[in-house]
Design a protein around this motif. Structure first.
Motif, PDB file in Angstrom:
ATOM      1  N   GLY A 110       0.732  -1.025   0.177  1.00 16.68           N
ATOM      2  CA  GLY A 110      -0.029   0.007   0.160  1.00 16.68           C
ATOM      3  C   GLY A 110       0.728   1.434   0.204  1.00 16.68           C
ATOM      4  O   GLY A 110       0.308   2.218   0.155  1.00 16.68           O
ATOM      5  N   LYS A 111       1.969   1.103  -0.166  1.00 13.63           N
ATOM      6  CA  LYS A 111       2.894   2.313  -0.165  1.00 13.63           C
ATOM      7  C   LYS A 111       2.886   3.287  -1.334  1.00 13.63           C
ATOM      8  O   LYS A 111       2.605   2.947  -2.456  1.00 13.63           O
ATOM      9  CB  LYS A 111       4.513   2.028   0.078  1.00 13.63           C
ATOM     10  N   THR A 112       2.965   4.474  -1.226  1.00 13.63           N
ATOM     11  CA  THR A 112       2.986   5.267  -2.372  1.00 13.63           C
ATOM     12  C   THR A 112       4.054   6.011  -2.800  1.00 13.63           C
ATOM     13  O   THR A 112       4.079   6.902  -3.816  1.00 13.63           O
ATOM     14  CB  THR A 112       1.608   6.564  -2.147  1.00 13.63           C
ATOM     15  N   ALA A 113       5.114   5.937  -1.886  1.00 14.16           N
ATOM     16  CA  ALA A 113       6.359   6.312  -2.414  1.00 14.16           C
ATOM     17  C   ALA A 113       6.512   7.736  -2.135  1.00 14.16           C
ATOM     18  O   ALA A 113       7.099   8.623  -2.993  1.00 14.16           O
ATOM     19  CB  ALA A 113       7.144   5.618  -3.667  1.00 14.16           C
ATOM     20  N   THR A 114       5.514   8.509  -1.286  1.00 11.85           N
ATOM     21  CA  THR A 114       5.501   9.787  -1.139  1.00 11.85           C
ATOM     22  C   THR A 114       5.595  10.162   0.424  1.00 11.85           C
ATOM     23  O   THR A 114       5.201   9.483   1.186  1.00 11.85           O
ATOM     24  CB  THR A 114       4.363  10.636  -1.725  1.00 11.85           C
ATOM     25  N   VAL A 115       6.111  11.400   0.720  1.00 10.68           N
ATOM     26  CA  VAL A 115       6.120  11.742   2.035  1.00 10.68           C
ATOM     27  C   VAL A 115       5.765  13.241   2.140  1.00 10.68           C
ATOM     28  O   VAL A 115       5.881  13.995   1.115  1.00 10.68           O
ATOM     29  CB  VAL A 115       7.374  11.629   2.878  1.00 10.68           C
ATOM     30  N   GLY A 116       5.083  13.696   3.074  1.00  7.19           N
ATOM     31  CA  GLY A 116       4.738  14.998   3.409  1.00  7.19           C
ATOM     32  C   GLY A 116       5.628  15.939   4.191  1.00  7.19           C
ATOM     33  O   GLY A 116       5.985  15.306   5.301  1.00  7.19           O
ATOM     34  N   LEU A 117       5.879  16.971   3.822  1.00  3.04           N
ATOM     35  CA  LEU A 117       6.656  17.808   4.744  1.00  3.04           C
ATOM     36  C   LEU A 117       6.014  19.080   4.966  1.00  3.04           C
ATOM     37  O   LEU A 117       5.886  19.969   4.087  1.00  3.04           O
ATOM     38  CB  LEU A 117       7.954  18.241   4.036  1.00  3.04           C
ATOM     39  N   LEU A 118       5.721  19.456   6.274  1.00  2.64           N
ATOM     40  CA  LEU A 118       4.879  20.704   6.764  1.00  2.64           C
ATOM     41  C   LEU A 118       5.788  21.523   7.605  1.00  2.64           C
ATOM     42  O   LEU A 118       6.137  20.912   8.927  1.00  2.64           O
ATOM     43  CB  LEU A 118       3.846  20.163   7.516  1.00  2.64           C
ATOM     44  N   VAL A 119       6.171  22.690   7.029  1.00  6.41           N
ATOM     45  CA  VAL A 119       7.205  23.575   7.715  1.00  6.41           C
ATOM     46  C   VAL A 119       6.495  24.774   8.036  1.00  6.41           C
ATOM     47  O   VAL A 119       5.078  25.105   7.463  1.00  6.41           O
ATOM     48  CB  VAL A 119       8.290  23.827   6.628  1.00  6.41           C
ATOM     49  N   GLU A 120       7.265  25.892   8.537  1.00  8.13           N
ATOM     50  CA  GLU A 120       6.603  27.120   9.083  1.00  8.13           C
ATOM     51  C   GLU A 120       6.358  27.655   7.793  1.00  8.13           C
ATOM     52  O   GLU A 120       5.154  28.418   7.515  1.00  8.13           O
ATOM     53  CB  GLU A 120       7.673  27.709   9.914  1.00  8.13           C
ATOM     54  N   ASP A 121       7.584  27.976   6.945  1.00  7.31           N
ATOM     55  CA  ASP A 121       7.246  28.996   5.644  1.00  7.31           C
ATOM     56  C   ASP A 121       8.211  28.286   4.801  1.00  7.31           C
ATOM     57  O   ASP A 121       9.285  28.596   5.032  1.00  7.31           O
ATOM     58  CB  ASP A 121       7.333  30.398   6.161  1.00  7.31           C
ATOM     59  N   VAL A 122       7.808  27.709   3.585  1.00  5.44           N
ATOM     60  CA  VAL A 122       8.751  27.462   2.772  1.00  5.44           C
ATOM     61  C   VAL A 122       9.950  28.494   2.260  1.00  5.44           C
ATOM     62  O   VAL A 122      10.773  28.114   1.554  1.00  5.44           O
ATOM     63  CB  VAL A 122       8.448  26.606   1.382  1.00  5.44           C
TER      64      VAL A 122
ATOM     65  N   ASN B  55      10.964  30.735   4.529  1.00  2.00           N
ATOM     66  CA  ASN B  55      12.120  30.911   5.350  1.00  2.00           C
ATOM     67  C   ASN B  55      13.442  30.300   5.178  1.00  2.00           C
ATOM     68  O   ASN B  55      13.324  28.955   4.681  1.00  2.00           O
ATOM     69  CB  ASN B  55      11.654  30.476   6.731  1.00  2.00           C
ATOM     70  N   PRO B  56      14.665  30.890   5.214  1.00  2.00           N
ATOM     71  CA  PRO B  56      15.968  29.976   5.022  1.00  2.00           C
ATOM     72  C   PRO B  56      15.855  28.608   5.837  1.00  2.00           C
ATOM     73  O   PRO B  56      16.522  27.876   5.162  1.00  2.00           O
ATOM     74  CB  PRO B  56      17.089  30.989   5.395  1.00  2.00           C
ATOM     75  N   PHE B  57      15.715  28.724   7.023  1.00  2.00           N
ATOM     76  CA  PHE B  57      15.720  27.522   7.676  1.00  2.00           C
ATOM     77  C   PHE B  57      14.749  26.219   7.059  1.00  2.00           C
ATOM     78  O   PHE B  57      15.250  25.393   6.885  1.00  2.00           O
ATOM     79  CB  PHE B  57      15.419  27.835   9.013  1.00  2.00           C
ATOM     80  N   SER B  58      13.567  26.720   6.519  1.00  2.00           N
ATOM     81  CA  SER B  58      12.455  25.768   5.999  1.00  2.00           C
ATOM     82  C   SER B  58      13.067  25.344   4.688  1.00  2.00           C
ATOM     83  O   SER B  58      12.938  24.050   4.750  1.00  2.00           O
ATOM     84  CB  SER B  58      11.137  26.424   6.019  1.00  2.00           C
ATOM     85  N   SER B  59      13.729  26.070   4.049  1.00  2.00           N
ATOM     86  CA  SER B  59      13.958  25.646   2.602  1.00  2.00           C
ATOM     87  C   SER B  59      15.254  24.654   2.825  1.00  2.00           C
ATOM     88  O   SER B  59      15.399  23.991   1.817  1.00  2.00           O
ATOM     89  CB  SER B  59      14.301  27.012   1.841  1.00  2.00           C
ATOM     90  N   ALA B  60      16.173  24.898   3.613  1.00  2.00           N
ATOM     91  CA  ALA B  60      17.446  24.235   3.798  1.00  2.00           C
ATOM     92  C   ALA B  60      17.107  22.727   4.454  1.00  2.00           C
ATOM     93  O   ALA B  60      17.442  21.811   3.865  1.00  2.00           O
ATOM     94  CB  ALA B  60      18.423  25.067   4.973  1.00  2.00           C
ATOM     95  N   LEU B  61      15.940  22.911   5.505  1.00  2.00           N
ATOM     96  CA  LEU B  61      15.446  21.824   5.955  1.00  2.00           C
ATOM     97  C   LEU B  61      14.570  20.841   4.725  1.00  2.00           C
ATOM     98  O   LEU B  61      15.024  19.579   4.621  1.00  2.00           O
ATOM     99  CB  LEU B  61      14.327  22.072   6.838  1.00  2.00           C
ATOM    100  N   GLN B  62      14.091  21.610   3.831  1.00  2.00           N
ATOM    101  CA  GLN B  62      13.482  20.597   2.906  1.00  2.00           C
ATOM    102  C   GLN B  62      14.464  20.249   1.807  1.00  2.00           C
ATOM    103  O   GLN B  62      14.244  19.039   1.590  1.00  2.00           O
ATOM    104  CB  GLN B  62      12.388  21.783   2.009  1.00  2.00           C
ATOM    105  N   ARG B  63      15.606  20.778   1.642  1.00  2.00           N
ATOM    106  CA  ARG B  63      16.421  20.420   0.526  1.00  2.00           C
ATOM    107  C   ARG B  63      17.121  18.986   1.279  1.00  2.00           C
ATOM    108  O   ARG B  63      17.319  18.165   0.628  1.00  2.00           O
ATOM    109  CB  ARG B  63      17.444  21.429   0.185  1.00  2.00           C
ATOM    110  N   ALA B  64      17.404  19.127   2.593  1.00  2.00           N
ATOM    111  CA  ALA B  64      17.961  17.949   3.217  1.00  2.00           C
ATOM    112  C   ALA B  64      17.170  16.853   3.273  1.00  2.00           C
ATOM    113  O   ALA B  64      17.676  15.802   3.076  1.00  2.00           O
ATOM    114  CB  ALA B  64      18.227  18.452   4.581  1.00  2.00           C
ATOM    115  N   VAL B  65      15.801  17.000   3.445  1.00  2.00           N
ATOM    116  CA  VAL B  65      14.708  15.792   3.445  1.00  2.00           C
ATOM    117  C   VAL B  65      14.845  15.269   2.031  1.00  2.00           C
ATOM    118  O   VAL B  65      14.771  14.277   1.876  1.00  2.00           O
ATOM    119  CB  VAL B  65      13.347  16.278   3.897  1.00  2.00           C
ATOM    120  N   GLU B  66      14.651  16.153   1.035  1.00  2.00           N
ATOM    121  CA  GLU B  66      14.726  15.542  -0.289  1.00  2.00           C
ATOM    122  C   GLU B  66      15.855  14.821  -0.780  1.00  2.00           C
ATOM    123  O   GLU B  66      15.786  13.619  -1.228  1.00  2.00           O
ATOM    124  CB  GLU B  66      14.621  16.894  -1.368  1.00  2.00           C
ATOM    125  N   ASP B  67      17.305  15.205  -0.299  1.00  2.00           N
ATOM    126  CA  ASP B  67      18.415  14.523  -0.455  1.00  2.00           C
ATOM    127  C   ASP B  67      18.580  13.121  -0.029  1.00  2.00           C
ATOM    128  O   ASP B  67      19.093  12.077  -0.540  1.00  2.00           O
ATOM    129  CB  ASP B  67      19.706  15.410   0.038  1.00  2.00           C
TER     130      ASP B  67
END
Length: 354
Positions: free
Chosen positions: A78-90, A92-104
């Motif tokens: 039943g896996k969809t090979a997707t994950v959701g990332l919910l941040v304060e504000d994409v 914001n530099p902290f949020s964007s760096a966090l997102q890139r790290a998760v993507e990597d």
């Protein structure tokens, strides 16, 4: 298949309107059964190399793209090979760096990351978390905006992996990855004390935010350890953006007996304070230490001294923990802590007036 038939497969049959090619179109083009196409597209065994090559050629020629959502419904796990990332504000530099790290971490695993901004809105947090879960995201990485994540309990029981980042989850037993907010803030304030400052102002985010509260506690800890009293008139909370922080800083610095140093407890607050300092011509006379780094902080003059978080390390650790849970890790949940670092660049080393 003739060129006209190709056009029909691509454009549809009703008035030439666009229609995505289907598996039936691929089967017709390759001259094989629908089941054969399904096996090749889903990388299942049982198809000869020759037939598989014919199907792949047809897929390329028709620019066929599988329906990932429909395919996931057929998977045994039943896996969809997707994950959701919910941040304060994409933004914001902290949020964007966090997102890139998760993507990597996610992309090499063939997992797609979908992200959204919460804007520090608890209701928006609940709506988006439930929306991602309803769309069968395998897991959620969440920067909580509310002080209660118990609404996720049913999703966790149903098998959705959840990891909170930046702030610990409350009301649900899941992993969290946070920075040393309290001790890091105390270190930043102690650094200003070491330079001779005693009137150190605090400028912070919303008091309801866990990280803002922790950083203020660190400010209080530093004063208590030094045996110094805090002047409440130079403590300002609830600075929600750079403009508000700019105004608050200007007010503090143009009043009688202004602070000689500023501790700004969030990167956007730091940017607002820096703008006020430069407008007032005080960037070389008032010391500044900010919590959390931001782009170009090392290029202004003087460079901005910060208590730096490591959003890349936080994001990678959170994603690794999430995928470990998805792989079947049932060990007790943990609060993972990533240390902060005091980065001296000049603004925090300005001495007080003689």
């Amino acid at each position: 298949m003739s060129a006209s038939t190709d056009d029909t497969a691509r454009a549809g049959v009703d008035g030439g309107e666009f229609r995505r090619p289907t598996m039936r179109d691929v089967a017709a083009r390759a001259g094989v059964s629908l089941k054969t196409v399904s096996r090749v597209v889903n990388a299942e065994p049982g198809v000869s190399p020759a037939l598989a090559d014919r199907v792949r050629r047809a897929v390329t020629e028709l620019d066929f793209r599988p329906n990932v959502g429909a395919s996931s419904l057929r998977r045994a796990d039943g896996k969809t090979a997707t994950v959701g990332l919910l941040v304060e504000d994409v933004a914001n530099p902290f949020s964007s760096a966090l997102q890139r790290a998760v993507e990597d971490v996610a992309m090499p695993r063939g997992v797609v990351v979908f992200s959204a901004s919460l804007d520090e809105d608890p209701e928006r947090e609940r709506e988006l978390a439930r929306a991602f879960a309803a769309r069968r995201a395998d897991g959620l990485i969440l920067v909580p905006a509310s002080d209660d994540q118990s609404y996720l309990e049913a999703e966790v029981r149903a098998g959705t992996a959840v990891v909170c980042v930046d702030r610990a989850c409350r009301g649900v037993d899941v992993d969290s990855v946070v920075a040393t907010n309290r001790s890091g803030a105390a270190e930043g304030v102690r650094h200003l004390f070491a330079g001779g400052h005693r009137r150190v102002a605090f400028l912070g985010d919303r008091q309801s935010i866990w990280t803002a509260s922790e950083r203020y506690q660190g400010y209080l800890d530093a004063f208590a350890a030094a045996g110094l009293e805090i002047d409440p008139s130079i403590v300002v909370h609830d600075l929600t953006d750079t403009g508000v922080a700019d105004g608050a800083t200007s007010t503090l610095l143009t009043r009688p007996n202004p602070p000689t140093a500023l501790f700004t407890a969030q990167n956007l607050v730091t940017i607002g304070a820096l703008r006020a300092l430069r407008r007032l011509g005080a960037e070389r006379t008032v010391a500044l230490v900010g919590f959390d780094d931001f782009p170009l902080a090392d290029l202004v003059t003087p460079g901005v001294t910060v208590v730096a978080q490591d959003p890349t390390a936080i994001g990678k650790l959170a994603a690794s923990v999430l995928f470990s849970r998805l792989a079947g890790d049932t060990s007790p949940t943990q609060l993972h802590v990533v240390p902060t670092t005091l980065v001296r660049r000049g603004s925090g080393e300005i001495p007080p007036p003689r």
